[in-house]
Motif scaffolding. Structure first.
Motif, short mmCIF file in Angstrom:
data_model
loop_
_atom_site.label_atom_id
_atom_site.label_comp_id
_atom_site.label_asym_id
_atom_site.label_seq_id
_atom_site.Cartn_x
_atom_site.Cartn_y
_atom_site.Cartn_z
N ASN A 164 -28.25 25.29 12.92
CA ASN A 164 -27.10 25.52 12.05
C ASN A 164 -25.85 25.85 12.86
O ASN A 164 -25.91 26.16 14.05
CB ASN A 164 -27.39 26.59 10.99
N GLU A 165 -24.69 25.75 12.19
CA GLU A 165 -23.42 25.87 12.90
C GLU A 165 -23.15 27.29 13.40
O GLU A 165 -22.50 27.48 14.43
CB GLU A 165 -22.29 25.41 11.98
N SER B 34 -37.70 22.50 9.75
CA SER B 34 -38.40 23.76 10.01
C SER B 34 -38.55 24.55 8.72
O SER B 34 -37.87 24.29 7.72
CB SER B 34 -37.66 24.59 11.06
N GLU B 35 -39.41 25.54 8.75
CA GLU B 35 -39.66 26.36 7.56
C GLU B 35 -38.43 27.17 7.14
O GLU B 35 -38.37 27.67 6.02
CB GLU B 35 -40.85 27.28 7.81
N SER B 36 -37.44 27.28 8.02
CA SER B 36 -36.21 28.01 7.68
C SER B 36 -35.12 27.10 7.13
O SER B 36 -33.99 27.55 6.90
CB SER B 36 -35.69 28.76 8.91
N CYS B 37 -35.43 25.84 6.92
CA CYS B 37 -34.48 24.89 6.32
C CYS B 37 -34.66 24.83 4.81
O CYS B 37 -35.71 25.21 4.27
CB CYS B 37 -34.69 23.48 6.89
N LEU C 167 -34.63 19.38 12.42
CA LEU C 167 -33.57 20.28 11.96
C LEU C 167 -34.13 21.69 11.83
O LEU C 167 -35.19 21.89 11.24
CB LEU C 167 -33.01 19.80 10.62
N ASP C 168 -33.39 22.65 12.37
CA ASP C 168 -33.87 24.03 12.44
C ASP C 168 -32.83 24.99 11.87
O ASP C 168 -31.65 24.92 12.24
CB ASP C 168 -34.14 24.37 13.91
N GLN C 169 -33.24 25.84 10.96
CA GLN C 169 -32.38 26.90 10.40
C GLN C 169 -31.15 26.35 9.66
O GLN C 169 -30.12 27.00 9.62
CB GLN C 169 -31.91 27.87 11.49
N ILE C 170 -31.27 25.17 9.08
CA ILE C 170 -30.15 24.60 8.32
C ILE C 170 -30.45 24.80 6.84
O ILE C 170 -31.35 24.17 6.29
CB ILE C 170 -29.94 23.11 8.66
N SER C 171 -29.69 25.68 6.22
CA SER C 171 -29.97 26.04 4.83
C SER C 171 -29.16 25.22 3.83
O SER C 171 -29.49 25.20 2.64
CB SER C 171 -29.69 27.53 4.61
N ASP C 172 -28.11 24.55 4.29
CA ASP C 172 -27.27 23.77 3.38
C ASP C 172 -27.95 22.43 3.07
O ASP C 172 -28.06 21.57 3.94
CB ASP C 172 -25.90 23.52 4.03
N PRO C 173 -28.41 22.24 1.84
CA PRO C 173 -29.12 20.99 1.52
C PRO C 173 -28.24 19.76 1.63
O PRO C 173 -28.73 18.67 1.93
CB PRO C 173 -29.60 21.22 0.08
#
Length: 255
Positions: A211-212, A142-145, A115-121
């Motif tokens: 992410n979407e 990823s580190e951006s999650c 998973l990459d760049q997904i900020s919604d837990p």
């Protein structure tokens, strides 16, 4: 059971700080709220620091606490106001496990979900839970999650976190090809030329989801062997957890 066992003010301050990622990382502790997660934690390989119980707790929660006590794990009783401050939920249950971080490491002979760049837990937790349902054992973030010990993420996994291999904070572009040199890397994309049905991997693979709004980062896309799309009709896009569920079902069927 000793109902007068109470944490110190320093412990309460520590427990209350664990909603914050920086404090979680500093202390290498996180919280899991509710009867189900406390039961899952008890049966897992995670080390439990302590169990927190609201004084006016249910009989089920008290039974869980007895199991913890038998393993010599500290059980603390708190008044409602103090307990609710520690919780992350608006309407909290009456039991919380405080757990130590566990060092999960990539398993390089298994397929994986990345998973990459997904900020919604909540989305990440749902994907982790769905991945376990379809037989996948490891998810890479990823580190951006959002990090894997975010309280909302922990709740959304419904216990899958405790049974699976979850690695967060990875720099995909620097590490993944070295860890998984023989895997096929496949990424979901709205703009992919090939549909998902055209892929039938004959060896281990990694499935990548972004992410979407922005999809996968350019650096992550550079790692991919192929991109796939999930055919749809009228909606602009799918929620990432829904898209991941469709893809996981498809690839599990042909794995």
């Amino acid at each position: 059971m000793n109902f007068i066992n109470q944490p110190t003010s320093a412990q309460i301050k520590l427990f209350n700080s664990l909603k914050n990622k920086k404090k979680r990382d500093e202390n290498r502790l996180f919280i899991a709220e509710g009867e189900k997660l406390c039961n899952e934690a008890f049966n897992s390989s995670y080390k439990v620091n302590s169990l927190l119980l609201k004084k006016e707790s249910s009989s089920n929660s008290k039974e869980i606490a007895k199991k913890y006590e038998r393993k010599k794990i500290p059980v603390y009783f708190l008044n409602e106001k103090t307990f609710n401050r520690i919780c992350d939920t608006v309407t909290p249950q009456d039991i919380i496990a405080v757990l130590n971080y566990r060092e999960d490491k990539p398993i390089n002979d298994e397929s994986f979900v990345a998973l990459d760049q997904i900020s919604d837990p909540g989305n990440i937790g749902t994907i982790i839970r769905t991945a376990e349902w379809f037989g996948f054992n490891q998810v890479l973030l990823s580190e951006s999650c959002a990090d894997k010990y975010n309280p909302k993420l922990v709740r959304a996994t419904m216990g899958s976190l405790f049974r699976m291999n979850i690695i967060s904070g990875l720099n995909f572009s620097q590490s993944l090809r070295n860890i998984f040199p023989e895997h096929i890397f496949l990424g979901a994309s709205l703009n992919a030329k090939k549909s998902i049905e055209q892929f039938k991997p004959n060896k281990k693979f990694g499935l990548f989801f972004g992410n979407e709004a922005h999809g996968l980062s350019a650096k992550t896309k550079y790692l991919l062997d192929e991109e796939f799309r999930i055919k749809g009709d009228k909606a602009e896009s799918l929620n990432v957890a829904v898209a991941a569920g469709i893809a996981l079902y498809y690839f599990k069927e042909i794995d």
